[in-house]
Scaffold this motif. Structure first.
Motif: not given
Length: 327
Positions: A119-120, A123-126, A149, A196, A283, A285, A288
């Motif tokens: 959840r945290h 990667p973004a938009d996995a 996801m 991802d 954060p 990451r 990316h």
């Protein structure tokens, strides 16, 4: 009075994926509470049985309230009725609050924390999830990680035995329908290529790499490990993440089989703490392309929120049998 919750009492909870959301939330809350200073202690051990199996147990107490005892068979592949038990205890008096059949829930103590990490830390938009394994752990990881996801479009499966991974893939296609494309890979490299999120949900020996060739993992991916299975990725620059460095104090620790023989090593000072990501302190990451290994191979306090989640659901449904063994 204490409450007895049998497997049949809990059958609807065990099969309802929607209910997993509240379990994931409960474990996430427990992570941040422990990071904030909620002191925990644990006994985590296993003893040999006469038939060659191992009886494992974990006792956990939290300063803020309840304690739990979980007993389960280790080194056993087939189902063992009346062998997985959770006991919820009053954290002040030690009195038994409930006795809970964990036949269908013992596996959640790894798959639910894995979902919190995804959840945290994903990667973004996995959109692509790879599952390495085809047993009960793998099946449970699919159930929980799918909840966190929302962009999941492709699920890739690999396990060492062709028949097992093929059967697992077929069962996932039936379960997921047209929402998610399921493919069965012929090799680990094929399975992890472009993924991802990768979960090493198979039964790996401690320290054994889940992905022998780290170059097969794309930069920026998240690997979920339960047995130190991402060490070779760390050597190539991946970032180690742990739920929190404020793990329960180990009062006693060890398995007769040597499955866990030594006390866990200290967490490196530069490890990323999931609790800090959840609370917005840091954060996940800086770029990316930052690859993360989320390691779960330590005793944590997961039993407390998971058993409390089960008990709360049963209370809402008015299920269970009250008993008094001191009466």
């Amino acid at each position: 009075m204490p409450l007895l919750l049998s497997r049949s009492d809990l059958s609807r909870l065990a099969t309802n994926d929607d209910e997993l959301d509240s379990a994931i939330d409960a474990v996430e809350s427990s992570v941040t509470q422990c990071q904030a200073g909620d002191r925990a202690q644990t006994v985590f051990a296993g003893l040999d049985l006469a038939n060659g199996d191992e009886l494992a147990a974990q006792l956990v107490s939290l300063a803020s309230g309840p304690a739990t005892l979980r007993v389960f068979p280790n080194r056993v592949k087939e189902a063992r009725p009346n062998a997985s038990l959770g006991v919820q205890l009053d954290g002040t008096t030690g009195a038994v609050d409930s006795m809970i059949a964990l036949d269908d829930f013992n596996v959640l103590r790894t798959s639910v924390p894995a979902a919190v990490g995804v959840r945290h830390l994903a990667p973004a938009d996995a959109a692509t999830l790879t599952v390495l394994g085809s047993g009960v752990q793998a099946r449970s990881h699919v159930r929980t990680i799918r909840r966190v996801m929302p962009g999941l479009r492709h699920l890739k499966v690999w396990s060492p035995t062709r028949e097992s991974r093929t059967a697992f893939g077929a069962s996932l296609r039936t379960r997921l329908g047209d929402d998610v494309h399921v493919s069965v890979a012929a090799s680990i490299d094929e399975a992890v290529a472009g993924a991802d999120v990768i979960t090493a949900a198979g039964r790996y020996s401690l320290g054994e790499s889940a992905v022998p060739d780290p170059e097969a993992v794309r930069p920026g991916a998240l690997l979920i490990s339960m047995t130190g299975a991402g060490g070779n990725l760390l050597k190539r620059g991946a970032r180690l993440a742990v739920p929190t460095t404020r793990r329960p104090e180990l009062v006693a620790f060890g398995f007769a089989s040597g499955f866990i023989g030594d006390a866990p090593p200290p967490v490196p000072a530069d490890a990323l703490q999931l609790a800090d990501v959840i609370t917005g302190k840091v954060p996940a990451r800086g770029s990316h392309t930052d690859t993360i290994v989320f390691e779960l191979a330590m005793p944590y306090q997961w039993d407390v929120p998971i058993l409390a989640w089960i008990r709360a659901w049963a209370d809402k449904q008015r299920l269970g049998t009250a008993f008094n063994f001191s009466g």
